[in-house]
Motif scaffolding. Structure first.
Motif, PDB file in Angstrom:
ATOM      1  N   CYS A 146       0.825  -1.538  -0.007  1.00  0.00           N
ATOM      2  CA  CYS A 146       0.307   0.085  -0.217  1.00  0.00           C
ATOM      3  C   CYS A 146       1.522   1.234   0.018  1.00  0.00           C
ATOM      4  CB  CYS A 146      -0.719   0.198   1.039  1.00  0.00           C
ATOM      5  SG  CYS A 146      -1.964  -1.640   1.336  1.00  0.00           S
ATOM      6  N   ARG A 147       0.309   2.128  -0.878  1.00  0.00           N
ATOM      7  CA  ARG A 147       0.933   3.313  -0.788  1.00  0.00           C
ATOM      8  C   ARG A 147      -0.251   4.508   0.480  1.00  0.00           C
ATOM      9  NH1 ARG A 147      -0.161   8.155  -5.019  1.00  0.00           N
ATOM     10  NH2 ARG A 147       1.572   9.662  -4.512  1.00  0.00           N
ATOM     11  N   ILE A 148       1.311   4.875   1.501  1.00  0.00           N
ATOM     12  CA  ILE A 148       0.248   5.357   2.735  1.00  0.00           C
ATOM     13  C   ILE A 148       0.672   6.720   2.255  1.00  0.00           C
ATOM     14  CG2 ILE A 148      -0.253   5.921   5.356  1.00  0.00           C
ATOM     15  CD1 ILE A 148      -0.846   3.081   3.876  1.00  0.00           C
ATOM     16  N   VAL A 149      -0.738   7.720   2.407  1.00  0.00           N
ATOM     17  CA  VAL A 149      -0.244   9.390   2.568  1.00  0.00           C
ATOM     18  C   VAL A 149      -1.125   9.884   3.859  1.00  0.00           C
ATOM     19  CG1 VAL A 149      -1.590  11.559   1.733  1.00  0.00           C
ATOM     20  CG2 VAL A 149      -0.501   9.803  -0.073  1.00  0.00           C
ATOM     21  N   THR A 150      -0.203  10.731   4.316  1.00  0.00           N
ATOM     22  CA  THR A 150      -0.735  12.007   5.933  1.00  0.00           C
ATOM     23  C   THR A 150      -0.915  12.688   5.656  1.00  0.00           C
ATOM     24  OG1 THR A 150       0.345   9.265   6.865  1.00  0.00           O
ATOM     25  CG2 THR A 150       0.222  11.540   7.634  1.00  0.00           C
ATOM     26  N   VAL A 151      -2.197  13.251   5.835  1.00  0.00           N
ATOM     27  CA  VAL A 151      -2.613  15.116   6.066  1.00  0.00           C
ATOM     28  C   VAL A 151      -2.920  15.321   7.333  1.00  0.00           C
ATOM     29  CG1 VAL A 151      -4.105  16.529   4.696  1.00  0.00           C
ATOM     30  CG2 VAL A 151      -3.939  14.239   3.276  1.00  0.00           C
ATOM     31  N   VAL A 152      -1.814  16.466   7.292  1.00  0.00           N
ATOM     32  CA  VAL A 152      -1.674  16.694   9.096  1.00  0.00           C
ATOM     33  C   VAL A 152      -2.207  19.098   8.677  1.00  0.00           C
ATOM     34  CG1 VAL A 152      -0.023  17.474  10.709  1.00  0.00           C
ATOM     35  CG2 VAL A 152       0.070  15.555   9.455  1.00  0.00           C
ATOM     36  N   ASN A 153      -3.284  18.713   9.214  1.00  0.00           N
ATOM     37  CA  ASN A 153      -3.475  20.304   9.259  1.00  0.00           C
ATOM     38  C   ASN A 153      -3.892  20.848  10.296  1.00  0.00           C
ATOM     39  OD1 ASN A 153      -5.686  22.043   8.862  1.00  0.00           O
ATOM     40  ND2 ASN A 153      -7.291  21.788   9.295  1.00  0.00           N
ATOM     41  N   ALA A 154      -2.413  21.708  10.245  1.00  0.00           N
ATOM     42  CA  ALA A 154      -2.274  21.517  12.091  1.00  0.00           C
ATOM     43  C   ALA A 154      -2.789  23.414  12.294  1.00  0.00           C
ATOM     44  CB  ALA A 154      -0.815  22.219  12.114  1.00  0.00           C
ATOM     45  N   GLY A 155      -3.550  23.934  11.447  1.00  0.00           N
ATOM     46  CA  GLY A 155      -3.978  25.281  11.368  1.00  0.00           C
ATOM     47  C   GLY A 155      -4.756  25.173  11.927  1.00  0.00           C
ATOM     48  N   ARG A 156      -5.876  26.393  11.584  1.00  0.00           N
ATOM     49  CA  ARG A 156      -7.721  26.627  12.053  1.00  0.00           C
ATOM     50  C   ARG A 156      -8.746  26.509  10.899  1.00  0.00           C
ATOM     51  NH1 ARG A 156      -6.111  31.440  16.520  1.00  0.00           N
ATOM     52  NH2 ARG A 156      -6.076  29.838  18.263  1.00  0.00           N
ATOM     53  N   GLY A 157      -8.174  26.162  10.032  1.00  0.00           N
ATOM     54  CA  GLY A 157      -8.482  26.089   8.773  1.00  0.00           C
ATOM     55  C   GLY A 157      -9.112  25.243   8.825  1.00  0.00           C
ATOM     56  N   CYS A 158     -10.424  25.211   8.039  1.00  0.00           N
ATOM     57  CA  CYS A 158     -11.531  24.083   7.740  1.00  0.00           C
ATOM     58  C   CYS A 158     -11.761  23.745   6.242  1.00  0.00           C
ATOM     59  CB  CYS A 158     -13.061  24.054   9.365  1.00  0.00           C
ATOM     60  SG  CYS A 158     -14.445  22.613   9.112  1.00  0.00           S
ATOM     61  N   TRP A 159     -12.316  22.926   5.943  1.00  0.00           N
ATOM     62  CA  TRP A 159     -13.076  22.690   3.748  1.00  0.00           C
ATOM     63  C   TRP A 159     -13.577  21.601   4.410  1.00  0.00           C
ATOM     64  CZ3 TRP A 159      -7.707  24.222   5.976  1.00  0.00           C
ATOM     65  CH2 TRP A 159      -7.715  25.159   5.628  1.00  0.00           C
ATOM     66  N   THR A 160     -14.955  21.788   3.777  1.00  0.00           N
ATOM     67  CA  THR A 160     -16.014  20.978   3.057  1.00  0.00           C
ATOM     68  C   THR A 160     -16.004  21.133   2.475  1.00  0.00           C
ATOM     69  OG1 THR A 160     -17.806  22.077   4.020  1.00  0.00           O
ATOM     70  CG2 THR A 160     -16.842  21.479   5.717  1.00  0.00           C
TER      71      THR A 160
END
Length: 784
Positions: free
Chosen positions: A734-748
């Motif tokens: 498997c290819r594993i992608v990790t996304v880290v959102n350390a900010g205060r932004g929020c997207w939907t």
């Protein structure tokens, strides 16, 4: 480029993701399948490939019995003996010569002329001497001659033709071959293999031998407390004093000490430097018989753990439980195991004069307040039964300032406070006097102080404290020898700042990397958040520094070469100043704190706890071996200090809502690392950096994925879309992608996108999921 939801302070993991949602404090992981993949070999973590040292015939070259020959005392030897030597040699000695080999049997020995208030000198008939050679091992050694699996080295007893001197070797010695300072510890040369199915079929009474290094002593005696006797030792030409006792003279658990009479007529009582256990407030040591412990099959049949499988839980025995003992800590190992950790790392266990363990009074004795050697073996055996490895922190670079049991050991000193035989010529450090590493006897004791944990206690690895304060050639000798004797055991080290030469030149398997901890807290300070707010050190989001924290530092060549603790270890969380300010921590606000405080208002601050989940999730997904300090898993607030009752491990917190949520989080994120080998062995690569919003994405992929990524370039475009044949090669690929959102932004509504090149992904983890205490109405990327 793929779109997704993002939640603030979040961490996501994906299996080849497409469209995503992000909310603050998210850590998302994804894993995926790819097209036209050809399976190839997965690269495993490098483990020591050194072959075990074979037991060889050994020639004793330092055990001389006052120049005795088969015709008695030679004139040359007799002229060198002092009157006191003749007193100690007033014994019946029988020697038989056969093909240049001699066997010496000591039938009886006269008592020494000195007396002590605590022990009455026995008469010769009260002391039963064994008619066998003395062990080479320093300290007290029990000889189990009838053990089926006991491997006896083929040691010859040779006659030195030049000096006509008897040199006697002991084929039953438990220790290393060096005649000057071999260990009381059973080394891998003679200890039973871990795969042995033999259990403790031990005799109740076995013979023992004792040896001590005291070059300046005029006479030495062994004091036995239970029998209230003093047994004189014979001096050997290598500055050691020794005797061998018949069965029943001393048993495991009996108290003993060493009485030394100096050249100027003084009498001092000392501990055995090689004792495994001692009374904290006196010189009495307790005899320990390592071979008498009934190890279970969980230990006897245990093989080395691959390095990439280590997920480490660091604990301090003295403050892990209210009792502060190994027995109490053993009862809590279920807690560690259920959270998915695979190893416990114990802060220093040798007897120490401070509360944390980093000021050792001597190097081989277990801290008495923690329990007995049997308690330690029970702890290790239970850990193994639960699937936990045991790593021990060793402190070798200095002795304790207070109550140093090795200080002026045999009564000699140059009058200038040089510390005597174990510290002579050594420099002072900021923690205490270093050891005399230029002496072979001290270097051997340092090696034995490491080997004892891997052999007598069957632990799985060591952590070397402040290894850069040890001589480089000594470190090379230690790591090389330990890898030879104990292949597959992990040797980690603290080297500040972290330097890959510790791997390549010094021989460690892994180094503690602490820079990521400071880099991450600085990022929170940069946005005026967390416990400290903004400040002069604030520099905005420095994603290249976070890129290094998630990936590999320059010079490191494999993920297992780094131990990473993004939430802090005992050094960052522990505080001896009652929470006060530290100059050397100025860059992160100057205070030692648990991460829930570093990132906000403590465990009852949802944003702060979300950050704890975020950064530990990133730690697990990042390249390196993850480590957590005790209490972090229940989101403790404040700081740790074993001397303050309310700063020790707070077990009540594990049962409240926050504690339960954190337990679910730790168990699931560790299961993720276990399920997907790419998170353990895959090479890291940064895919996305969004500095204004504080979003970082990186991937881990194994060899199979790397090969497949080249083949998908041949896919052709049909009807405006890229068509690829999907082929499943298993979770190893498997290819594993990790996304880290350390900010205060929020997207939907899939309004945030990250370029990943190719692949179809599924979300497999989100740190802001409701079951972990995240947003109840959060939008998931599952199935996106």
């Amino acid at each position: 480029r793929k779109h997704f939801y993002l939640k603030e302070y979040s961490f996501f993991v994906f299996l080849f993701f497409k469209l995503l949602n992000l909310q603050p404090s998210d850590m998302i992981c994804s894993a995926g399948k790819f097209s036209n993949a050809k399976p190839s070999a997965i690269r495993f973590s490098p483990v020591s490939v050194a072959k075990p040292v074979k037991t060889q015939a050994l020639r004793k070259d330092g055990v001389k019995f006052a120049g005795l020959t088969n015709s008695g005392l030679s004139s040359k030897a007799a002229s060198s003996l002092s009157p006191s030597s003749f007193l100690n040699l007033n014994s019946l000695i029988s020697i038989t010569s056969t093909s240049k080999r001699l066997n010496m049997y000591v039938a009886a020995a006269a008592a020494a002329s000195s007396k002590t208030a605590s022990c009455q000198i026995s008469k010769s008939r009260d002391v039963s001497f064994s008619q066998k050679p003395v062990s080479d091992a320093l300290g007290l050694t029990f000889h189990h001659e009838d053990l089926e699996f006991y491997r006896k080295p083929d040691v010859a007893q040779l006659l030195d033709s030049e000096e006509d001197t008897l040199r006697s070797g002991d084929p039953l010695s438990h220790g290393h071959v060096d005649s000057h300072a071999s260990s009381v510890v059973s080394t891998s040369h003679v200890s039973p293999p871990l795969s042995s199915s033999k259990k403790s079929a031990r005799p109740s009474h076995v013979e023992t031998s004792f040896r001590v290094w005291a070059p300046h002593a005029a006479s030495v005696s062994l004091l036995l407390k239970e029998r209230n006797i003093s047994i004189p030792l014979l001096r050997h030409a290598n500055d050691t004093w020794a005797c061998r006792l018949s069965a029943g003279e001393i048993s495991a658990g009996d108290a003993y000490a060493v009485e030394i009479r100096t050249a100027d007529g003084r009498t001092v009582v000392r501990r055995d430097p090689y004792a495994h256990s001692a009374d904290y407030d006196s010189h009495w040591c307790m005899a320990d018989d390592p071979d008498s412990f009934p190890w279970s099959d969980a230990t006897l049949g245990r093989g080395p753990r691959p390095f990439d499988e280590y997920i480490i839980y660091e604990l301090h025995v003295g403050s892990f439980t209210p009792e502060g003992t190994l027995a109490a800590a053993m009862a809590k190992l279920d807690h560690v195991s259920k959270l998915g950790f695979t190893a416990v790392q114990l802060m220093p266990l040798t007897e120490h004069s401070d509360s944390w363990g980093y000021n050792p009074r001597q190097l081989l004795a277990l801290h008495g307040k923690y329990g007995s050697p049997a308690d330690m073996r029970c702890f290790v055996d239970r850990a193994h039964a639960l699937g936990l490895s045991v790593i021990v922190d060793v402190v070798l670079h200095h002795g304790a300032v207070d109550a140093n049991a090795l200080w002026e050991y045999d009564g000699w000193s140059d009058g200038g406070g040089n510390g005597g035989i174990y510290h002579e010529g050594a420099p002072d450090t900021q923690w205490g006097r270093a050891y005399a590493f230029w002496k072979s006897e001290v270097r051997q004791m340092t090696l034995d102080a490491c080997a004892i944990w891997l052999d007598a206690f069957r632990c799985d690895g060591l952590r070397f404290d402040s290894a850069n304060d040890l001589p480089g050639d000594l470190v090379q000798h230690l790591t090389w020898t330990l890898h030879q004797r104990f292949p597959g055991r992990i040797l980690t080290a603290e080297i500040t700042p972290e330097d890959p030469r510790g791997i390549k030149e010094l021989g460690f398997d892994s180094l503690w990397v602490h820079s990521g901890y400071f880099d991450i807290i600085q990022q929170h300070r940069a946005l005026g958040r967390g416990h400290h707010g903004g400040g002069d050190w604030a520099e905005g989001w420095n994603l290249p520094r976070l890129r290094t924290a998630m990936g590999m530092h320059f010079g490191f060549e494999w993920p297992t070469q780094c131990v990473k603790y993004l939430l802090g270890s005992h050094d960052q969380i522990g505080c001896r100043k009652g929470g006060a300010w530290y100059k050397d921590y100025e860059m992160i606000g100057g205070q030692h704190r648990y991460p829930a405080d570093q990132y906000g208002g403590g465990r009852h601050d949802p944003a702060a706890v979300a950050c704890v989940r975020l950064w530990y999730g990133a730690n697990v997904a990042a390249a390196g071996l993850p480590l957590v300090f005790m209490g972090t898993e229940v989101a403790m607030s404040g700081w740790w200090n074993s001397d303050e009752a309310d700063r020790r491990m707070q077990w009540a917190l594990a049962d409240d809502e926050v504690g339960n949520n954190m337990a679910a989080f730790f168990a699931d994120v560790h299961r993720l690392r276990t399920r997907y080998p790419a998170l353990r062995r895959g090479w890291p690569q940064t895919l996305h950096e969004d500095r204004p919003n504080g979003v970082l994405a990186f991937e881990r992929q194994g060899v199979e994925v790397a090969n497949a990524s080249k083949e998908v370039q041949t896919a052709k475009e049909e009807d405006g879309e890229v068509r690829r044949e999907e082929k499943t090669i298993g979770e190893d690929g498997c290819r594993i992608v990790t996304v880290v959102n350390a900010g205060r932004g929020c997207w939907t509504d899939f309004k945030y996108s990250v370029w990943v090149g190719w692949g179809v992904f599924n979300e497999v983890f989100c740190s802001q999921a409701p079951q972990y205490g995240g947003f109840e109405n959060s939008v998931s990327n599952y199935g996106a």
